[in-house]
Design a protein around this motif. Structure first.
Motif, PDB file in Angstrom:
ATOM      1  N   VAL A  89      10.365   4.297   2.784  1.00 22.69           N
ATOM      2  CA  VAL A  89      10.069   5.649   2.320  1.00 22.69           C
ATOM      3  C   VAL A  89      11.042   6.034   1.218  1.00 22.69           C
ATOM      4  CG1 VAL A  89      11.451   6.596   4.218  1.00 22.69           C
ATOM      5  CG2 VAL A  89       9.841   8.081   3.009  1.00 22.69           C
ATOM      6  N   SER A  90      10.527   6.727   0.215  1.00 27.28           N
ATOM      7  CA  SER A  90      11.433   7.375  -0.729  1.00 27.28           C
ATOM      8  C   SER A  90      10.939   8.811  -0.866  1.00 27.28           C
ATOM      9  CB  SER A  90      11.465   6.626  -2.063  1.00 27.28           C
ATOM     10  OG  SER A  90      10.527   7.160  -2.935  1.00 27.28           O
ATOM     11  N   SER A  91      11.869   9.745  -0.761  1.00 26.65           N
ATOM     12  CA  SER A  91      11.442  11.139  -0.673  1.00 26.65           C
ATOM     13  C   SER A  91      12.527  12.079  -1.176  1.00 26.65           C
ATOM     14  CB  SER A  91      11.144  11.459   0.797  1.00 26.65           C
ATOM     15  OG  SER A  91      10.637  12.767   0.902  1.00 26.65           O
ATOM     16  N   THR A  92      12.098  13.208  -1.694  1.00 26.74           N
ATOM     17  CA  THR A  92      13.016  14.262  -2.101  1.00 26.74           C
ATOM     18  C   THR A  92      12.574  15.536  -1.401  1.00 26.74           C
ATOM     19  OG1 THR A  92      12.633  13.316  -4.288  1.00 26.74           O
ATOM     20  CG2 THR A  92      14.141  15.189  -4.168  1.00 26.74           C
ATOM     21  N   LEU A  93      13.534  16.242  -0.823  1.00 26.63           N
ATOM     22  CA  LEU A  93      13.180  17.490  -0.142  1.00 26.63           C
ATOM     23  C   LEU A  93      12.541  18.448  -1.145  1.00 26.63           C
ATOM     24  CD1 LEU A  93      13.332  18.746   2.657  1.00 26.63           C
ATOM     25  CD2 LEU A  93      15.505  19.786   2.016  1.00 26.63           C
ATOM     26  N   GLY A  94      11.351  18.866  -0.842  1.00 29.33           N
ATOM     27  CA  GLY A  94      10.631  19.774  -1.743  1.00 29.33           C
ATOM     28  C   GLY A  94       9.888  19.055  -2.864  1.00 29.33           C
ATOM     29  N   GLY A  95      10.070  17.746  -2.959  1.00 33.80           N
ATOM     30  CA  GLY A  95       9.486  17.024  -4.098  1.00 33.80           C
ATOM     31  C   GLY A  95       8.519  15.924  -3.734  1.00 33.80           C
ATOM     32  N   GLY A  96       8.021  15.937  -2.509  1.00 28.97           N
ATOM     33  CA  GLY A  96       7.034  14.933  -2.117  1.00 28.97           C
ATOM     34  C   GLY A  96       7.650  13.631  -1.631  1.00 28.97           C
ATOM     35  N   ILE A 152       0.876  -1.171   0.000  1.00 31.66           N
ATOM     36  CA  ILE A 152       0.000   0.000   0.000  1.00 31.66           C
ATOM     37  C   ILE A 152       0.912   1.220   0.000  1.00 31.66           C
ATOM     38  CG2 ILE A 152      -1.873   1.201   1.204  1.00 31.66           C
ATOM     39  CD1 ILE A 152      -2.499  -1.567   2.539  1.00 31.66           C
ATOM     40  N   ALA A 153       0.920   1.937  -1.134  1.00 29.68           N
ATOM     41  CA  ALA A 153       1.831   3.083  -1.265  1.00 29.68           C
ATOM     42  C   ALA A 153       1.049   4.382  -1.113  1.00 29.68           C
ATOM     43  CB  ALA A 153       2.516   3.041  -2.624  1.00 29.68           C
ATOM     44  N   VAL A 154       1.592   5.276  -0.305  1.00 31.89           N
ATOM     45  CA  VAL A 154       0.954   6.578  -0.063  1.00 31.89           C
ATOM     46  C   VAL A 154       1.891   7.655  -0.583  1.00 31.89           C
ATOM     47  CG1 VAL A 154       0.064   8.148   1.692  1.00 31.89           C
ATOM     48  CG2 VAL A 154      -0.202   5.671   1.991  1.00 31.89           C
ATOM     49  N   THR A 155       1.481   8.326  -1.655  1.00 36.50           N
ATOM     50  CA  THR A 155       2.346   9.331  -2.291  1.00 36.50           C
ATOM     51  C   THR A 155       1.746  10.724  -2.113  1.00 36.50           C
ATOM     52  OG1 THR A 155       3.008   7.720  -3.951  1.00 36.50           O
ATOM     53  CG2 THR A 155       3.393  10.026  -4.492  1.00 36.50           C
ATOM     54  N   ASP A 156       2.575  11.654  -1.674  1.00 39.49           N
ATOM     55  CA  ASP A 156       2.082  13.034  -1.555  1.00 39.49           C
ATOM     56  C   ASP A 156       2.925  13.969  -2.399  1.00 39.49           C
ATOM     57  OD1 ASP A 156       4.309  14.278   0.010  1.00 39.49           O
ATOM     58  OD2 ASP A 156       3.677  12.884   1.573  1.00 39.49           O
ATOM     59  N   GLN A 157       2.395  15.181  -2.572  1.00 40.59           N
ATOM     60  CA  GLN A 157       3.105  16.219  -3.327  1.00 40.59           C
ATOM     61  C   GLN A 157       3.567  17.293  -2.352  1.00 40.59           C
ATOM     62  OE1 GLN A 157      -0.450  17.027  -5.615  1.00 40.59           O
ATOM     63  NE2 GLN A 157       0.289  15.856  -7.369  1.00 40.59           N
ATOM     64  N   GLY A 189       8.386  16.941   1.383  1.00 39.21           N
ATOM     65  CA  GLY A 189       9.493  15.998   1.246  1.00 39.21           C
ATOM     66  C   GLY A 189      10.369  15.955   2.487  1.00 39.21           C
ATOM     67  N   ILE A 190      11.364  15.077   2.444  1.00 41.38           N
ATOM     68  CA  ILE A 190      12.222  14.852   3.619  1.00 41.38           C
ATOM     69  C   ILE A 190      13.681  14.864   3.173  1.00 41.38           C
ATOM     70  CG2 ILE A 190      12.750  13.234   5.504  1.00 41.38           C
ATOM     71  CD1 ILE A 190       9.847  12.055   4.818  1.00 41.38           C
ATOM     72  N   ALA A 191      14.534  15.560   3.921  1.00 45.42           N
ATOM     73  CA  ALA A 191      15.955  15.639   3.559  1.00 45.42           C
ATOM     74  C   ALA A 191      16.619  14.281   3.791  1.00 45.42           C
ATOM     75  CB  ALA A 191      16.643  16.706   4.402  1.00 45.42           C
ATOM     76  N   PRO A 192      17.650  13.962   2.971  1.00 44.73           N
ATOM     77  CA  PRO A 192      18.337  12.667   3.128  1.00 44.73           C
ATOM     78  C   PRO A 192      18.872  12.456   4.550  1.00 44.73           C
ATOM     79  CG  PRO A 192      19.081  13.783   1.141  1.00 44.73           C
ATOM     80  CD  PRO A 192      18.172  14.734   1.843  1.00 44.73           C
ATOM     81  N   THR A 193      19.268  13.531   5.216  1.00 39.32           N
ATOM     82  CA  THR A 193      19.814  13.387   6.575  1.00 39.32           C
ATOM     83  C   THR A 193      18.742  12.978   7.588  1.00 39.32           C
ATOM     84  OG1 THR A 193      19.540  15.768   6.712  1.00 39.32           O
ATOM     85  CG2 THR A 193      21.805  14.949   6.494  1.00 39.32           C
ATOM     86  N   ASP A 194      17.496  13.277   7.276  1.00 39.70           N
ATOM     87  CA  ASP A 194      16.412  12.954   8.217  1.00 39.70           C
ATOM     88  C   ASP A 194      15.749  11.617   7.917  1.00 39.70           C
ATOM     89  OD1 ASP A 194      16.455  15.347   9.739  1.00 39.70           O
ATOM     90  OD2 ASP A 194      15.502  16.384   8.058  1.00 39.70           O
TER      91      ASP A 194
END
Ligand code: ADP
Length: 281
Positions: free
Chosen positions: A250-257, A195-200, A203-208
């Motif tokens: 989790v996969s995330s890009t800061l500012g990119g959801g 179950i994947a939950v994707t938002d716009q 985002g989350i910084a790699p350090t966090d």
């Protein structure tokens, strides 16, 4: 926990020899249980006074509700009393949520017996999640789009699984801007349901990103605090996932959801009941 209270830990293998270290785990298990019981008891005891505070704040707001000819222009004292009562209501609601989630986390950590695993319809989980998150989604004007496969089944506790998915969607809403969409997509392979939950959102910084599943860890302290969250939501999701023999990624890009994916076994593992009973995290 093993019956001897001793774990044999392989230290290294070489030249035909195996070095083994005996570690006494009885004491550490006992201490872990004492700590969990303590948190559970304190949380339980705090529920009553917090509930009383919420009711009193509500009563104060009712009692000072402006009525009659002065309604549009209440005295300064009354206006101040209402501001304070609103603040008490806000803070006690937050405290209530914190205590509720602490209790939930200690339960998941095995302080109380876990319910027996049962087949859970993923469609029900999604419907329940929509129910639980509707108010927040409407308030923040975030649309929730559900897609992917239907008619799938996972195994475990229905309420816990719905809590995990609802927590991920709540976060997706909280950390997104207005007029964005949160997508919930259900997929499966032989082994797992995802179950994947994707938002716009922000985002989350790699350090966090490696630390957000820790209790009370929050990426952007100031911003996270103003959301009224507790910092326990993802820790709860992680425990529910591992108690069910699954995991959350989790996969995330800061500012990119962000995309949070909950993977749960699509078949009932033989020892799931045992895992749920004895989870020690
Ligand atoms: P909180 O109550 O602070 O939301 P969580 O345990 O649910 O606690 O989340 C921990 C932290 O992870 C949050 O404070 C936030 O910094 C980050 N986080 C969680 N979900 C998201 C998301 N969808 N987008 C961006 N950041 C997120």
């Amino acid at each position: 926990p093993d019956p001897l209270g001793v774990h044999l830990r392989a230290m290294g293998i070489g030249g035909g020899h195996v070095a083994v270290e005996a570690v006494d785990v009885t004491e550490s298990h006992r201490l872990a249980r004492v700590r969990r019981d303590f948190v559970a008891n304190v949380s339980h005891e705090l529920k009553t006074p917090i509930g009383a505070l919420q009711l009193l704040a509500e009563a104060l707001l009712d009692a000072t509700e402006p009525v009659g000819p002065d309604a549009a222009d209440p005295s300064e004292d009354v206006a101040a009393a209402r501001r304070f009562a609103e603040r008490i209501q806000h803070e006690s609601t937050r405290l209530g949520r914190l205590v509720h989630e602490l209790l939930e986390l200690t339960r998941l950590q095995g302080a109380e017996p876990q319910p027996a695993p049962e087949p859970v319809a993923v469609d029900w989980v999604v419907a329940e999640m929509l129910d639980r998150t509707r108010t927040r989604a409407t308030a923040r004007q975030v649309a929730i789009a559900v897609g992917g496969e239907r008619g799938l089944t996972v195994y475990g506790n229905d309420n816990q699984i719905a809590t995990a998915v609802a927590n991920l969607v709540e976060n997706a809403i909280i950390y997104s801007g207005e007029d964005t969409t949160v997508s919930v997509t259900v997929r499966s392979d032989d082994e797992h349901v995802q179950i994947a939950v994707t938002d716009q959102g922000i985002g989350i910084a790699p350090t966090d990103v490696d630390r957000i599943f820790e209790r009370f860890y929050r990426a952007d302290q100031a911003r996270s605090r103003s959301t009224g969250g507790t910092g326990l939501g993802l820790a709860i999701v992680k425990h529910i996932a591992s108690n069910h023999g699954g995991r959350v990624e989790v996969s995330s890009t800061l500012g990119g959801g962000s995309t949070f994916t909950l993977r749960l076994p699509a078949r009932p593992p033989d020892d799931l009941a045992a895992t749920l009973q004895s989870a020690e995290i």
